[in-house]
Scaffold this motif. Sequence first.
Motif, PDB file in Angstrom:
ATOM      1  N   UNK A  49      13.090  -5.660   4.291  1.00 19.60           N
ATOM      2  CA  UNK A  49      12.993  -4.577   5.256  1.00 19.60           C
ATOM      3  C   UNK A  49      14.073  -4.637   6.325  1.00 19.60           C
ATOM      4  N   UNK A  50      14.553  -5.841   6.614  1.00 20.86           N
ATOM      5  CA  UNK A  50      15.592  -6.012   7.637  1.00 20.86           C
ATOM      6  C   UNK A  50      16.879  -5.274   7.279  1.00 20.86           C
ATOM      7  N   UNK A  51      17.066  -4.950   5.999  1.00 18.98           N
ATOM      8  CA  UNK A  51      18.310  -4.314   5.570  1.00 18.98           C
ATOM      9  C   UNK A  51      18.295  -2.796   5.738  1.00 18.98           C
ATOM     10  N   UNK A  52      17.115  -2.233   6.028  1.00 20.41           N
ATOM     11  CA  UNK A  52      17.037  -0.789   6.210  1.00 20.41           C
ATOM     12  C   UNK A  52      16.987  -0.034   4.890  1.00 20.41           C
ATOM     13  N   UNK A  53      17.115   1.292   4.978  1.00 25.03           N
ATOM     14  CA  UNK A  53      17.051   2.157   3.792  1.00 25.03           C
ATOM     15  C   UNK A  53      18.425   2.197   3.123  1.00 25.03           C
ATOM     16  N   UNK A  54      18.519   1.600   1.956  1.00 29.94           N
ATOM     17  CA  UNK A  54      19.797   1.545   1.238  1.00 29.94           C
ATOM     18  C   UNK A  54      19.775   2.374  -0.045  1.00 29.94           C
ATOM     19  N   UNK A  55      18.779   3.229  -0.195  1.00 29.29           N
ATOM     20  CA  UNK A  55      18.681   4.031  -1.413  1.00 29.29           C
ATOM     21  C   UNK A  55      19.941   4.874  -1.604  1.00 29.29           C
ATOM     22  N   UNK A 343      31.781 -22.092  -5.498  1.00 25.64           N
ATOM     23  CA  UNK A 343      32.167 -20.691  -5.371  1.00 25.64           C
ATOM     24  C   UNK A 343      31.771 -20.196  -3.984  1.00 25.64           C
ATOM     25  N   UNK A 344      32.434 -19.117  -3.560  1.00 24.14           N
ATOM     26  CA  UNK A 344      32.172 -18.552  -2.241  1.00 24.14           C
ATOM     27  C   UNK A 344      32.119 -17.029  -2.346  1.00 24.14           C
ATOM     28  N   UNK A 345      31.149 -16.424  -1.664  1.00 27.97           N
ATOM     29  CA  UNK A 345      31.018 -14.970  -1.648  1.00 27.97           C
ATOM     30  C   UNK A 345      31.801 -14.417  -0.461  1.00 27.97           C
ATOM     31  N   UNK A 346      32.827 -13.618  -0.747  1.00 23.77           N
ATOM     32  CA  UNK A 346      33.737 -13.112   0.275  1.00 23.77           C
ATOM     33  C   UNK A 346      33.699 -11.587   0.272  1.00 23.77           C
ATOM     34  N   UNK A 347      33.628 -10.973   1.461  1.00 19.96           N
ATOM     35  CA  UNK A 347      33.526  -9.520   1.572  1.00 19.96           C
ATOM     36  C   UNK A 347      34.824  -8.881   2.042  1.00 19.96           C
ATOM     37  N   UNK A 348      35.112  -7.706   1.485  1.00 16.54           N
ATOM     38  CA  UNK A 348      36.278  -6.916   1.886  1.00 16.54           C
ATOM     39  C   UNK A 348      35.845  -5.631   2.595  1.00 16.54           C
ATOM     40  N   UNK A 349      34.523  -5.502   2.806  1.00 13.51           N
ATOM     41  CA  UNK A 349      33.974  -4.324   3.480  1.00 13.51           C
ATOM     42  C   UNK A 349      32.857  -4.786   4.406  1.00 13.51           C
ATOM     43  N   UNK A 350      32.669  -4.058   5.497  1.00 13.55           N
ATOM     44  CA  UNK A 350      31.572  -4.383   6.408  1.00 13.55           C
ATOM     45  C   UNK A 350      30.570  -3.235   6.521  1.00 13.55           C
ATOM     46  N   UNK A 351      30.467  -2.413   5.458  1.00 13.00           N
ATOM     47  CA  UNK A 351      29.445  -1.383   5.436  1.00 13.00           C
ATOM     48  C   UNK A 351      28.066  -2.042   5.475  1.00 13.00           C
ATOM     49  N   UNK A 352      27.064  -1.386   6.015  1.00 14.30           N
ATOM     50  CA  UNK A 352      25.729  -1.991   6.140  1.00 14.30           C
ATOM     51  C   UNK A 352      25.174  -2.531   4.827  1.00 14.30           C
ATOM     52  N   UNK A 353      25.356  -1.777   3.746  1.00 12.10           N
ATOM     53  CA  UNK A 353      24.818  -2.227   2.458  1.00 12.10           C
ATOM     54  C   UNK A 353      25.548  -3.472   1.934  1.00 12.10           C
ATOM     55  N   UNK A 354      26.836  -3.587   2.252  1.00 18.15           N
ATOM     56  CA  UNK A 354      27.606  -4.773   1.843  1.00 18.15           C
ATOM     57  C   UNK A 354      27.140  -5.985   2.636  1.00 18.15           C
ATOM     58  N   UNK A 355      26.979  -5.819   3.943  1.00 14.27           N
ATOM     59  CA  UNK A 355      26.477  -6.904   4.778  1.00 14.27           C
ATOM     60  C   UNK A 355      25.090  -7.354   4.314  1.00 14.27           C
ATOM     61  N   UNK A 356      24.259  -6.388   3.936  1.00 20.89           N
ATOM     62  CA  UNK A 356      22.908  -6.708   3.488  1.00 20.89           C
ATOM     63  C   UNK A 356      22.936  -7.546   2.213  1.00 20.89           C
ATOM     64  N   UNK A 357      23.740  -7.130   1.247  1.00 23.53           N
ATOM     65  CA  UNK A 357      23.828  -7.868  -0.015  1.00 23.53           C
ATOM     66  C   UNK A 357      24.464  -9.238   0.204  1.00 23.53           C
ATOM     67  N   UNK A 358      25.485  -9.301   1.044  1.00 22.89           N
ATOM     68  CA  UNK A 358      26.129 -10.575   1.364  1.00 22.89           C
ATOM     69  C   UNK A 358      25.124 -11.537   2.005  1.00 22.89           C
ATOM     70  N   UNK A 359      24.260 -10.992   2.847  1.00 22.63           N
ATOM     71  CA  UNK A 359      23.235 -11.822   3.488  1.00 22.63           C
ATOM     72  C   UNK A 359      22.234 -12.328   2.459  1.00 22.63           C
ATOM     73  N   UNK A 360      21.791 -11.445   1.556  1.00 16.81           N
ATOM     74  CA  UNK A 360      20.870 -11.844   0.489  1.00 16.81           C
ATOM     75  C   UNK A 360      21.435 -13.010  -0.316  1.00 16.81           C
ATOM     76  N   UNK A 361      22.725 -12.966  -0.640  1.00 20.38           N
ATOM     77  CA  UNK A 361      23.351 -14.011  -1.446  1.00 20.38           C
ATOM     78  C   UNK A 361      23.450 -15.345  -0.713  1.00 20.38           C
ATOM     79  N   UNK A 362      23.239 -15.335   0.607  1.00 13.89           N
ATOM     80  CA  UNK A 362      23.309 -16.576   1.382  1.00 13.89           C
ATOM     81  C   UNK A 362      21.933 -17.174   1.646  1.00 13.89           C
TER      82      UNK A 362
END
Length: 451
Positions: A49-55, A343-362
């Motif tokens: 729920x912390x990630x908001x509506x990502x539909x 391995x390391x998960x690295x982001x090239x975007x800071x859109x909310x949905x990208x941040x949410x998925x990056x957080x999930x992977x951590x």
Amino acid sequence: MPSRATKPRLALASVGVLGLTLIIAGCSGGTEPDDRAANMPTVDCAQFGQYGDLKGKTVSIYAGIVTPEDKAYTDSYKPFEECTGAKIKYEGDKSFETQILVRAKAGNPPDLAIVPQPGLLRQLVGTGRVKEAPTEVAANVDKFWGKDWKTYGTVDGKFYGAPSGASIKSLVWYSPKEFKDNGYQVPKTLDELMQLTDKMAAKGKKPWCAGIASGEATGWPITDWMEDMMLRLNGPESYDKWVSHQIAFNSPESAAALDEAGKILKNPKYVNGGLGDVKSVATTTFQDAGLPILDGTCSLHRQASFYAANFPPGTKVAEDGDVFAFYLPGKDASAKPLLGGGEFNVAFSDRPEVKAFQTYLSTDTWANVKASVSQGWVTANKGLDVTKVSNPIDKLAADLLQDPQAVFRFDGSDQMPGAVGSNAFWKQATSWITGQSTQQTVDNIESAWPK
């Protein structure tokens, strides 16, 4: 210069449990038939729920992990997709390590990438396209990993990438039956390892077997030998300075580490059991090198955890099996230097949905889901439930990674400039095993270091 992708890397496995509500079923990404659906943890969607509506949102992720190993990754993303409504678009590419740089420099990177080397991560940060990790990701890394792992995801004081999978290289393969029949004990120190080697040699056999042939990457197994010895003889601080060239490659410390490896690899009384003389190490493929353990013509083989996949189908890899591995010991029983990769998960975007998925992977949530749908995968995430690991070699790796005494260091050649780590180091190591002196070898590698 051969691609670093030529040098094998693999991480290992385990499983855990989470909350309630949603069950996402998946199967193994490995090559052997294995129904992993029953092991998939139950995941509580409330935590998303912390990630908001990502539909309707899509996140792209790019990696060098291809079929069939990629399936375990895509399966591990299902809880995030099902709970948030977002779609994860996965792309695997054998040319990843070259193409990710090309794409980043061209301004066309993916949202996220699974980067297998700290050196490549630094290069990507240098393109100016990589985003700093969200504070939530940094907090998870502080909670679930050691400081050494966070350091590898940090460039110039800024944190970019959370660790993902991990692999263990500091292992020695052996025959449990041979040890039991002869009363051999697993050594706890380097001195005990040499004593065991002498005891085996006294019985008229060459106890060690080794092979470094690997096409254009021939020589890489010796780099792992030397790195393990550099870490054991000189400690983690000196190891770090050596990798970053604050200590020259032809320094006394470096030469001593290669000589320590040579006490085994260049001793005709010790190698190459079941395969030939010392020079046969250069012509034996790394895939074949440990197989003589099964027929008793060799007793010991230093190689990473991934080597389990090289034994023939039907080989039982376990403490009571046909073959297993023990930790390559340090100078004393209390020291636990551990060489590996990750391995390391690295982001090239800071859109909310990208941040949410990056957080999930951590999170520990993802670590346990990923482990539940994988064979031959593990992580240094302390939230991993190691008690759920069924594969013995995976459990060994997980226990070593979570040992509070362990001091982990990343593969040195993977961090060095390409002209050294995946060129001169490999080539000169091959010349060394076929007769070149230690001093000439380290001098030649030092001369290859970019000015």
